[in-house]
Design an enzyme around this catalytic site. Structure first.
Site, PDB file in Angstrom:
ATOM      1  N   GLY A  15       0.546  -0.962   0.180  1.00 13.29           N
ATOM      2  CA  GLY A  15       0.126   0.054   0.021  1.00 13.29           C
ATOM      3  C   GLY A  15       0.572   1.417  -0.357  1.00 13.29           C
ATOM      4  O   GLY A  15       0.297   2.356   0.111  1.00 13.29           O
ATOM      5  N   SER A 169      -7.722   0.209  12.072  1.00 17.20           N
ATOM      6  CA  SER A 169      -8.466   1.624  11.969  1.00 17.20           C
ATOM      7  C   SER A 169      -8.955   1.750  13.378  1.00 17.20           C
ATOM      8  O   SER A 169      -8.846   0.592  13.607  1.00 17.20           O
ATOM      9  CB  SER A 169      -9.918   1.653  10.846  1.00 17.20           C
ATOM     10  OG  SER A 169     -10.210   2.426  10.772  1.00 17.20           O
ATOM     11  N   TYR A 182     -15.638  -3.322   6.621  1.00 15.02           N
ATOM     12  CA  TYR A 182     -14.468  -3.255   6.436  1.00 15.02           C
ATOM     13  C   TYR A 182     -14.161  -2.630   8.126  1.00 15.02           C
ATOM     14  O   TYR A 182     -12.867  -2.964   8.281  1.00 15.02           O
ATOM     15  CB  TYR A 182     -15.079  -1.265   5.898  1.00 15.02           C
ATOM     16  CG  TYR A 182     -13.466  -0.925   6.649  1.00 15.02           C
ATOM     17  CD1 TYR A 182     -12.560  -0.928   5.495  1.00 15.02           C
ATOM     18  CD2 TYR A 182     -13.730  -0.004   7.727  1.00 15.02           C
ATOM     19  CE1 TYR A 182     -11.383   0.155   5.643  1.00 15.02           C
ATOM     20  CE2 TYR A 182     -12.143   0.667   7.916  1.00 15.02           C
ATOM     21  CZ  TYR A 182     -11.097   0.723   6.555  1.00 15.02           C
ATOM     22  OH  TYR A 182      -9.956   1.613   7.481  1.00 15.02           O
ATOM     23  N   ALA A 184     -15.002  -5.341  10.080  1.00 13.79           N
ATOM     24  CA  ALA A 184     -14.876  -6.535  10.088  1.00 13.79           C
ATOM     25  C   ALA A 184     -13.641  -7.062  10.499  1.00 13.79           C
ATOM     26  O   ALA A 184     -12.834  -7.569  10.551  1.00 13.79           O
ATOM     27  CB  ALA A 184     -15.761  -7.162   9.829  1.00 13.79           C
ATOM     28  N   LYS A 186     -10.649  -5.088   9.799  1.00 16.78           N
ATOM     29  CA  LYS A 186      -9.516  -4.061  10.325  1.00 16.78           C
ATOM     30  C   LYS A 186      -9.249  -4.909  11.637  1.00 16.78           C
ATOM     31  O   LYS A 186      -8.632  -4.576  12.492  1.00 16.78           O
ATOM     32  CB  LYS A 186     -10.267  -3.152  10.194  1.00 16.78           C
ATOM     33  CG  LYS A 186      -9.914  -2.282   8.780  1.00 16.78           C
ATOM     34  CD  LYS A 186      -8.785  -2.011   8.512  1.00 16.78           C
ATOM     35  CE  LYS A 186      -8.125  -1.134   7.146  1.00 16.78           C
ATOM     36  NZ  LYS A 186      -6.541  -1.116   7.038  1.00 16.78           N
TER      37      LYS A 186
END
Length: 271
Positions: A15, A169, A182, A184, A186
């Site tokens: 990333g 996050s 999302y 779940a 993270k």
């Protein structure tokens, strides 16, 4: 006494073409590390590599040995689909990794009952499965190196210097409507971090996580309720990618940081 640095280390960052990943890559380069940028888009990686190569190590690294090591900084790119186990194996065949930063991720805003199966699969694969494979393959390499250095006994106190940093996050702990999948994914990174801090820690390989809150990036620039969100943050602003990079540098250098879940949210989690 000089501040601790990452001179002589090799850091692989997924990333790295995103705002946070790029900030971490350049910070590690300033700390003297060689940076391996991993991702699917070779063109984007090449653009990021050029900017990383233009980043000069900080001047306080002035000892003769450090200067020699700085000259040997060897930044590189690796075409890598983080979702594929075979691609990760290709990475460790080319590089010995001291620091792995799992920063690849995509966002989502959809009620679960309306979420398409393909979208759910892509999000889980990118945000969670990719980190699992990275930890499996790179972690195995790190453990093998530690065992070789200690006649198979492992270090056990973090002296080995190898570490993994998972970028999670704040939504892993404080989810909002429309973030179910999302959040779940993270949250899964936190479970992975805690389990591996024990599993890998016996060999001196540390595993930690960062929980960024709202950070200035492409993902947050066009939020429809941006002003409302910012008003609820005690510091009344979003964080900067460089501030997340500061946290990553701390976790990479502090050899007692293991299962350290570092929240960086301007105080959002307090309200």
């Amino acid at each position: 006494m000089l501040p601790p640095s990452l001179v002589g280390k090799t850091a692989a960052i997924t990333g790295a073409t995103g705002s946070i990943g790029f900030a971490i890559a350049t910070r590690f380069a300033r700390e003297g590390a060689s940076v391996v940028l991993a991702g699917r888009s070779v063109q984007k990686l090449q653009n990021t590599l050029k900017q990383t190569q233009d980043t000069k190590p900080w001047q306080w690294q002035t000892t003769t040995v450090q200067q020699q090591q700085q000259q040997q900084q060897n930044h590189a790119i690796v075409e890598l689909d983080t979702r594929k186990l075979s691609d990760w194996k290709g990475l460790v065949e080319k590089h010995e990794i001291d620091i792995l930063v799992n920063c690849a991720g995509i966002s989502q805003h959809s009620l679960l009952v309306r979420a398409a199966e393909a979208d759910v699969d892509e999000l889980i694969d990118t945000n969670l499965r990719s980190a699992i494979w990275g930890c499996k393959v790179v972690g195995k390499q790190m453990i093998s190196r530690s065992r070789r250095a200690t006649d198979g006994k492992g270090k056990g106190k973090g002296e080995g210097g190898c570490c993994i940093i998972n970028v999670s996050s704040l939504l892993a702990q404080r989810a909002v409507v429309g973030s179910a999948v999302y959040s779940a994914s993270k949250a899964g990174l936190l479970g992975l971090t805690t389990a591996l801090s024990q599993e890998f820690g016996h060999y001196g390989v540390r595993v930690n996580a960062i929980l960024p809150g709202y950070i200035e990036s492409g993902m947050t620039s066009d939020l429809p309720d941006r002003d409302e969100i910012m008003a609820k943050i005690p510091l009344k602003r979003f964080g900067e990618p460089d501030e997340v990079a500061d946290a990553a540098a701390f976790l990479a250098k502090n050899t007692y940081a293991n299962n350290c879940i570092l929240t960086l949210d301007g105080g959002s989690s307090a309200v």
